[in-house]
Design an enzyme around this catalytic site. Structure first.
Site, short mmCIF file in Angstrom:
data_model
loop_
_atom_site.label_atom_id
_atom_site.label_comp_id
_atom_site.label_asym_id
_atom_site.label_seq_id
_atom_site.Cartn_x
_atom_site.Cartn_y
_atom_site.Cartn_z
N ASP A 23 3.83 -33.72 -1.15
CA ASP A 23 4.43 -34.40 -2.31
C ASP A 23 4.67 -33.36 -3.40
O ASP A 23 4.68 -33.67 -4.59
CB ASP A 23 3.48 -35.52 -2.79
CG ASP A 23 4.16 -36.49 -3.75
OD1 ASP A 23 5.38 -36.69 -3.62
OD2 ASP A 23 3.48 -37.05 -4.62
N ASP A 56 -3.66 -28.53 -4.71
CA ASP A 56 -2.72 -28.49 -5.84
C ASP A 56 -3.00 -27.25 -6.68
O ASP A 56 -4.12 -26.77 -6.73
CB ASP A 56 -2.85 -29.75 -6.73
CG ASP A 56 -1.55 -30.04 -7.47
OD1 ASP A 56 -0.86 -31.01 -7.13
OD2 ASP A 56 -1.21 -29.26 -8.41
N ASP A 88 -2.04 -22.29 -5.25
CA ASP A 88 -0.59 -22.33 -5.15
C ASP A 88 -0.24 -22.31 -3.67
O ASP A 88 -0.85 -21.54 -2.90
CB ASP A 88 -0.05 -21.07 -5.85
CG ASP A 88 1.44 -21.16 -6.09
OD1 ASP A 88 2.18 -21.47 -5.13
OD2 ASP A 88 1.87 -20.90 -7.22
N LYS A 115 8.27 -34.60 1.17
CA LYS A 115 9.21 -34.96 0.09
C LYS A 115 10.30 -33.92 -0.08
O LYS A 115 10.04 -32.72 -0.06
CB LYS A 115 8.44 -35.10 -1.22
CG LYS A 115 9.35 -35.32 -2.41
CD LYS A 115 8.69 -36.06 -3.49
CE LYS A 115 8.03 -35.15 -4.50
NZ LYS A 115 7.40 -35.98 -5.53
N GLY A 129 -3.73 -37.43 -8.00
CA GLY A 129 -4.66 -37.87 -6.96
C GLY A 129 -4.49 -39.27 -6.39
O GLY A 129 -5.33 -39.72 -5.61
C1 LIG Z 1 4.64 -35.46 -7.84
S1 LIG Z 1 3.22 -34.53 -8.22
C2 LIG Z 1 2.11 -35.04 -6.96
C3 LIG Z 1 1.51 -36.42 -7.14
C4 LIG Z 1 0.36 -36.61 -6.17
N1 LIG Z 1 0.81 -36.60 -4.79
C5 LIG Z 1 -0.45 -37.86 -6.41
O1 LIG Z 1 -0.71 -38.60 -5.44
O2 LIG Z 1 -0.88 -38.09 -7.53
C6 LIG Z 1 3.65 -32.93 -7.66
C7 LIG Z 1 2.51 -31.94 -7.64
O3 LIG Z 1 2.95 -30.74 -7.00
C8 LIG Z 1 2.18 -29.69 -7.55
N2 LIG Z 1 2.79 -28.38 -7.26
C9 LIG Z 1 4.02 -27.95 -7.64
N3 LIG Z 1 4.23 -26.68 -7.22
C10 LIG Z 1 3.09 -26.32 -6.55
C11 LIG Z 1 2.71 -25.13 -5.87
N4 LIG Z 1 3.52 -24.07 -5.82
N5 LIG Z 1 1.50 -25.11 -5.27
C12 LIG Z 1 0.66 -26.18 -5.34
N6 LIG Z 1 0.97 -27.32 -5.97
C13 LIG Z 1 2.17 -27.40 -6.58
C14 LIG Z 1 2.18 -30.01 -9.04
O4 LIG Z 1 1.12 -29.34 -9.70
C15 LIG Z 1 2.04 -31.54 -9.04
O5 LIG Z 1 0.69 -31.93 -9.23
#
Ligand SMILES: C[S@@+](CC[C@H](N)C(=O)[O-])C[C@H]1O[C@@H](n2cnc3c(N)ncnc32)[C@H](O)[C@@H]1O
Length: 199
Positions: A115, A72, A90, A155, A52
């Site tokens: 991200d 997320d 998802d 990203k 977050g």
């Molecule tokens: C690098 S972290 C994000 C950090 C966030 N932007 C922050 O500000 O704290 C990547 C995120 O992508 C989410 N993620 C990965 N695959 C996903 C999907 N198929 N659908 C939704 N979220 C996904 C992961 O659960 C993870 O929380």
């Protein structure tokens, strides 16, 4: 090979000190300071928003008249700010755009930040295609929900496919730039594409 990195570093420590939920916040701060990406009153979708940090800063940048829709697959069961709506979904779920549309109350969004990242295996042949699938999901959602004149911050990992995504974005947006935020770890192959002024 894509490297995994130690979790402790300058930005992790700084995030903690400033009460930010993650060091990812600084990757938004970077593009905000240089390009004024988010404007007061903007409606912004963040894909991959947990834990977050970006959503915390985005909420400040768009202000009380703006809206942050934080999506997320991991539940985010806490209130970041009054102008943040959490959606647990998802991005591959066909219902995700419907859920975001409901939060937008029928309007289009001004900006989208992706991200999204899967857990890295360190095996390039596995990690790059997975990341590109996430990019495609983000582009589908942006194609449907971003208004004319809007922008995205996306990203990716360095690979020959980045050029392809960049070229596609140039057809849709007036300005496209490659960005490596200072908070991106030294040996990471992560880069962002900033695309502004949707045609
Ligand atoms: C690098 S972290 C994000 C950090 C966030 N932007 C922050 O500000 O704290 C990547 C995120 O992508 C989410 N993620 C990965 N695959 C996903 C999907 N198929 N659908 C939704 N979220 C996904 C992961 O659960 C993870 O929380």
């Amino acid at each position: 090979m894509l490297r995994k990195h130690p979790s402790r570093d300058y930005y992790t420590t700084l995030a903690k000190k400033l009460g930010l939920f993650s060091r990812a916040a600084f990757k938004l701060q970077y593009v905000q300071r240089r390009y004024g990406f988010l404007k007061p009153g903007d409606k912004v979708i963040i894909l991959g928003s947990a834990p977050g940090g970006m959503a915390q800063l985005a909420a400040k940048y768009v202000g009380p008249q703006g809206l942050v829709i934080a999506v997320d697959v991991k539940p985010q069961n806490f209130k970041i700010a009054d102008n943040v709506v959490n959606i647990t979904s998802d991005v591959f779920d066909p219902e995700v755009t419907k859920k975001i549309k409901e939060a937008l109350k029928g309007e289009l969004a001004d900006k989208l930040i992706s991200d999204l990242a899967s857990n890295l295996t360190g095996i390039r042949e596995v990690d790059i295609p997975r990341q590109l699938e996430l990019v495609e999901a983000a582009l589908r959602i942006a194609g449907e929900l971003i208004r004319k004149g809007g922008g995205i911050y996306l990203k990716l990992f360095e690979s020959p496919e980045v050029k392809n995504v960049e070229d596609r974005l140039r057809l849709i947006f007036q300005k496209v730039k490659r960005i490596v935020p200072t908070a991106t770890r030294k040996h990471s192959s992560e880069i962002f594409l900033l695309a502004l002024n949707k045609k």
